[in-house]
Design a protein around this motif. Structure first.
Motif, PDB file in Angstrom:
ATOM      1  N   TYR B  32     -28.211  65.290  30.737  1.00  0.00           N
ATOM      2  CA  TYR B  32     -28.680  65.105  29.367  1.00  0.00           C
ATOM      3  C   TYR B  32     -28.451  63.655  28.982  1.00  0.00           C
ATOM      4  CZ  TYR B  32     -28.535  65.432  24.233  1.00  0.00           C
ATOM      5  OH  TYR B  32     -28.731  65.244  22.890  1.00  0.00           O
ATOM      6  N   LEU B  46     -28.438  59.914  16.286  1.00  0.00           N
ATOM      7  CA  LEU B  46     -29.245  60.394  17.401  1.00  0.00           C
ATOM      8  C   LEU B  46     -30.725  60.213  17.068  1.00  0.00           C
ATOM      9  CD1 LEU B  46     -29.365  61.962  20.135  1.00  0.00           C
ATOM     10  CD2 LEU B  46     -29.434  64.065  18.769  1.00  0.00           C
ATOM     11  N   ASP B  49     -33.654  62.222  22.699  1.00  0.00           N
ATOM     12  CA  ASP B  49     -32.877  62.594  23.881  1.00  0.00           C
ATOM     13  C   ASP B  49     -33.799  63.212  24.916  1.00  0.00           C
ATOM     14  OD1 ASP B  49     -31.359  65.523  22.234  1.00  0.00           O
ATOM     15  OD2 ASP B  49     -33.436  65.099  22.780  1.00  0.00           O
ATOM     16  N   ARG B  51     -33.694  65.730  28.680  1.00  0.00           N
ATOM     17  CA  ARG B  51     -32.914  66.503  29.638  1.00  0.00           C
ATOM     18  C   ARG B  51     -33.410  66.196  31.049  1.00  0.00           C
ATOM     19  NH1 ARG B  51     -30.767  72.046  26.950  1.00  0.00           N
ATOM     20  NH2 ARG B  51     -30.515  71.229  24.830  1.00  0.00           N
TER      21      ARG B  51
END
Lengths: 112, 115
Positions: B32, B46, B49, B51
């Motif tokens: 991640y 944040l 993001d 994965r």
């Protein structure tokens, strides 16, 4: 939802003293992590708490400790403060079923 | 443990241009990779993001790419605006032992967008 809150926002302490910082996670988040941020070392992991238990610990001396309460609020304590402990201390919370971690505004600690 | 390298440490771009920040990681088991934006006096926020089972992700002007083979990932910001000026951090979630995982952060990139 309210975000992660940290108190106090600023602290000035003298070498040798101890300090306690507080963190309230996002409602429903049961995991709380603490980080130290300095210009030289960047963001360094201190420890993580989940369900009142320390799950993980970074490479910091035993003067750094923490705890978590049944309402998921967390505190960290630094004893016998040193000049090098001056930093921004950040708390982050996350839902245990997710990877996303959300940070609070931090507590700026200055040790003189 | 995991080691994350981030480049460049500072980046200046003209408003409207693109900005690219690159990170490499050492642990092939990391799964991640978040990016955070930190403005002066605030905690990291944040912004996007990805994965390990995804190669690319976009959110409006921001995109992240991941190359698992080469163990590097990048943040792309297009059509930069002055409000994009901040310090950006990459991170990787890696195994830290005893069934635990933790985020390891890069040292940060200070992005300045010149109007």
């Amino acid at each position: 939802k309210a975000g992660v809150t940290q108190t106090p926002r600023y602290l000035i302490k003298t070498r040798g003293q101890q300090v306690t910082l507080s963190c309230s996670p996002i409602s429903g988040h049961r995991s709380v992590s603490w980080y130290q941020q300095t210009p030289g070392q960047g963001l360094q992991f201190l420890f993580e708490y989940f369900s009142e238990t320390q799950r993980n610990k970074g490479n910091f001396p035993g003067r750094f400790s923490g705890r978590q309460f049944s309402n998921s609020r967390s505190e960290m304590n630094v004893s016998t403060l040193e000049l090098g402990d001056s930093a921004l201390y950040l708390c982050a919370s996350k839902d245990i079923s997710s990877y996303e971690q959300y940070f609070g505004p931090g507590t700026r600690l200055t040790v003189t | 443990g995991e080691n994350v390298e981030q480049h460049p440490s500072t980046l200046s771009v003209q408003e409207g241009d693109s900005a690219v920040i690159k990170c490499t990681y050492s642990d092939s088991a990391s799964n991640y990779f978040p990016w955070y934006k930190q403005e002066l006096g605030k905690g990291p926020q944040l912004i996007i993001d990805i994965r390990s089972n995804v190669g690319e992700k976009k959110d409006q002007r921001i995109a992240v790419t991941l190359n698992k083979t080469a163990k590097h990932f990048s943040l792309h910001i297009t059509e930069t605006q002055p409000e994009d000026s901040a310090v950006y951090f990459c991170a990787a979630r890696g195994y830290s032992g005893a069934g635990s995982y933790q985020l390891t952060f890069g040292k940060g990139t200070k992005l300045s967008v010149i109007p």
